[in-house]
Design an enzyme around this catalytic site. Structure first.
Site, PDB file in Angstrom:
ATOM      1  N   SER A 262     -11.286   6.683  24.180  1.00  0.00           N
ATOM      2  CA  SER A 262     -12.653   6.598  23.680  1.00  0.00           C
ATOM      3  C   SER A 262     -13.511   5.774  24.642  1.00  0.00           C
ATOM      4  CB  SER A 262     -12.629   6.006  22.267  1.00  0.00           C
ATOM      5  OG  SER A 262     -13.818   6.272  21.593  1.00  0.00           O
ATOM      6  N   ASP A 496     -12.803  16.784  17.998  1.00  0.00           N
ATOM      7  CA  ASP A 496     -13.111  15.346  18.011  1.00  0.00           C
ATOM      8  C   ASP A 496     -14.564  15.124  17.603  1.00  0.00           C
ATOM      9  OD1 ASP A 496     -13.605  12.651  18.683  1.00  0.00           O
ATOM     10  OD2 ASP A 496     -12.178  12.723  20.342  1.00  0.00           O
ATOM     11  N   HIS A 524      -9.942  12.140  16.503  1.00  0.00           N
ATOM     12  CA  HIS A 524     -10.445  11.440  17.680  1.00  0.00           C
ATOM     13  C   HIS A 524      -9.284  10.978  18.548  1.00  0.00           C
ATOM     14  CE1 HIS A 524     -12.916   9.098  20.254  1.00  0.00           C
ATOM     15  NE2 HIS A 524     -12.663   7.924  19.719  1.00  0.00           N
TER      16      HIS A 524
END
Length: 555
Positions: A262, A496, A524
């Protein structure tokens, strides 16, 4: 693994209307977040600080450091980490984690890389030594996202996710980036203030929302400046990338082996740009696109959450009819849930601890669970909505909202909430969109995310993000090429919601030497999702440098 925060999409518009620091939401994906709906009024002390702010150092102009070759940085690059037993930990004991197998330490880094002989700070570290020391390839350094998430906690509490090839061949190393966790954390709001802000629904009236946001932003700035003013100019991601290179040297590696998830992909990209010749095996999973403008990222993320919410609702009705509270129509299920959550503004749900779950807090619990998929988190979302919609109890949604917001069962918040804003805003502000851009944004959101953006107007986009934040770096959206870096593995998941798949495509295309690996599925990030194809690809790349074939899709 700790949930990687991005934004609270439904609350984005309040932040734009206020021209705030995006305390209501992020404007710019997981790279540039601020997860809380406008801050509650801080204490009298902080309010006073708004009138007479604490003096803070002026950031010196960005000067590209020379890393290990800079004589002024040699004491940092040459340091030896003292690894020792980690302190006893009640959470680790509860989870039956054997901390005796791990080591903890500190890394000394300059507060200001343009003046390294001045003040220094310590970064918290943890190491889970390679299980097969005679086959060890080096260290694998982890950043789990945020920005602000703790790498120490990720390695400590998520050690099972590294079992097998990765832990056999690497010392798995986690660190808390500057301004977070146990590494000189940014402090702004206390627990009581956080509870108040998280419980507060944003006003529906645009003028009220704007006024509220402006006041909250000013109060928040004052509180941060009063408590952490000395640190705020230096928490930008590029400084953390420089810390990462010092850490690489201090653990004894010539090249950086790195797993960034991320926001950790943004950190990894800036590292590769700054230190291309030091890149070893680098995996960037759940990618953020450094070239994307903040408004575009936010729109993509809002749409991503809306589509994930719709897919959850369809799955609920079609595959779990006996335990789904959303009716029998797949076409109407998502709207039924959205209408219920919107209705919590007028009729908040009670909980066992006495707190009420209003609309924004209820939606936060939903977003938290959309970070997972139909096997990991959607079952909990079904149960939480059933408890709320059938029994009138908000405990399920509140519990997951608390996880998302970093609140423990004693009512204490992690430092991550404040760090999110400070790091995002230090990395630069999103400019106010033009009238044409605002109109296009409204049209796109009304068409593709109507449930999360009811009542959106052009006026909601009158300001950019971090408008009044006083500690910005010169960072601007740009394509990262990282010429001269070793091949980088970029990973994206098609479902995602927090970092949509298109960002992974763009990041991989921008690099001079990268391969895109695709996970077909919800949730995610791909790491730790139990996908054998992904796990095998990671192991092959990290251990012997074998890239998956171009176009590989893991289902």
């Amino acid at each position: 693994m700790k949930i990687h925060r991005a934004t609270r999409p439904r609350l984005l518009l309040a932040a734009f209307a206020a021209g705030s620091l995006l305390l209501a939401t992020a404007c710019g994906g997981d790279k540039k977040p601020a997860q809380d709906q406008a801050a509650a009024t801080p204490s009298e002390t902080a309010a006073t600080a708004a009138a007479t702010p604490t003096a803070t150092p002026t950031p010196t102009p960005t000067v590209k450091p020379t890393g290990a070759d800079d004589p002024a940085l040699k004491p940092f690059y040459g340091q030896q980490i003292t690894w020792a037993a980690c302190a006893p930990d009640a959470k680790a004991a509860e989870q039956k984690i054997d901390l005796s197998l791990m080591k903890c330490g500190k890394l000394r880094v300059p507060l200001d890389y343009t003046n390294p002989s001045a003040e220094a700070i310590d970064l918290a570290l943890i190491k889970n030594p390679a299980a097969k020391q005679d086959q060890k390839l080096g260290s694998l350094i982890i950043n789990p996202g945020g920005p602000g998430a703790s790498g120490v906690e990720t390695v400590k509490y998520g050690e099972t996710q590294f079992e097998g090839t990765l832990h056999n061949r690497f010392d798995v190393v986690g660190f808390d980036p500057r301004g977070t966790g146990e590494s000189s954390p940014v402090h702004c709001l206390d627990d009581k203030q956080r509870d108040a802000l998280n419980a507060e629904d944003s006003p529906l009236d645009p003028a009220e929302a704007k006024a509220q946001g402006e006041k909250h932003a000013a109060d928040f700035i004052a509180a941060c400046q009063a408590k952490s003013g000395k640190l705020l100019p230096f928490v930008g991601t590029r400084n953390t990338a420089r810390d990462l290179d010092v850490l690489r040297a201090a653990v004894g590696d010539q090249k950086l082996n790195y797993l960034g998830i991320s926001y950790g992909t943004y950190l990894g990209a800036l590292y590769a740009e700054e230190f291309p010749k030091s890149v070893g095996r680098m995996i960037l999973d759940g990618a953020v696109d450094p070239a994307a403008q903040g408004l575009d990222e936010s729109i993509g993320q809002i749409i991503g959450f809306e589509k994930a919410f719709e897919r959850f609702a369809v799955d609920c009705v079609q595959n779990h009819a006996d335990e789904c509270p959303l009716g029998k129509s797949s076409d109407k299920a998502a709207k039924k849930a959205a209408d219920f959550l919107d209705g919590l503004r007028a009729k908040p749900l009670p909980t066992k601890d006495g707190r009420k779950v209003g609309s924004d807090l209820g939606w936060t619990g939903v977003f938290a669970l959309l970070y997972g998929d139909e096997k990991t988190m959607w079952p909990y979302l079904r149960m939480s909505l059933t408890l709320a919609m059938k029994a009138g109890q908000g405990d399920g949604l509140l519990g997951f909202a608390d996880v998302y917001n970093g609140r423990d069962d004693k009512g204490h918040y992690s430092p991550e909430s404040d760090a999110l804003v400070a790091i995002h805003c230090a990395d630069g502000a999103s400019p106010a969109p033009t009238a044409e851009q605002a109109q296009q944004a409204v049209q796109k959101l009304q068409q593709e995310a109507p449930l999360l953006t009811k009542g959106v107007t052009v006026e909601d986009f009158s300001e950019g993000s971090c408008t009044n934040w006083p500690f910005k770096t010169p960072e601007k959206p740009h394509t990262v090429r990282a010429e001269g870096a070793a091949p980088i593995l970029v990973v994206g998941s098609t479902g995602d919601p927090a970092t949509p798949y298109a960002a992974a495509e763009s990041l991989a295309k921008g690099f001079a030497n990268a391969t895109l690996l695709t996970r077909v599925g919800e949730g995610h990030g791909a790491f730790g999702q139990g996908n054998g194809c992904i796990d095998a690809a990671y192991a092959a790349y990290l251990t012997d440098g074998t890239m998956p074939a171009a176009g590989t899709k893991c289902e």
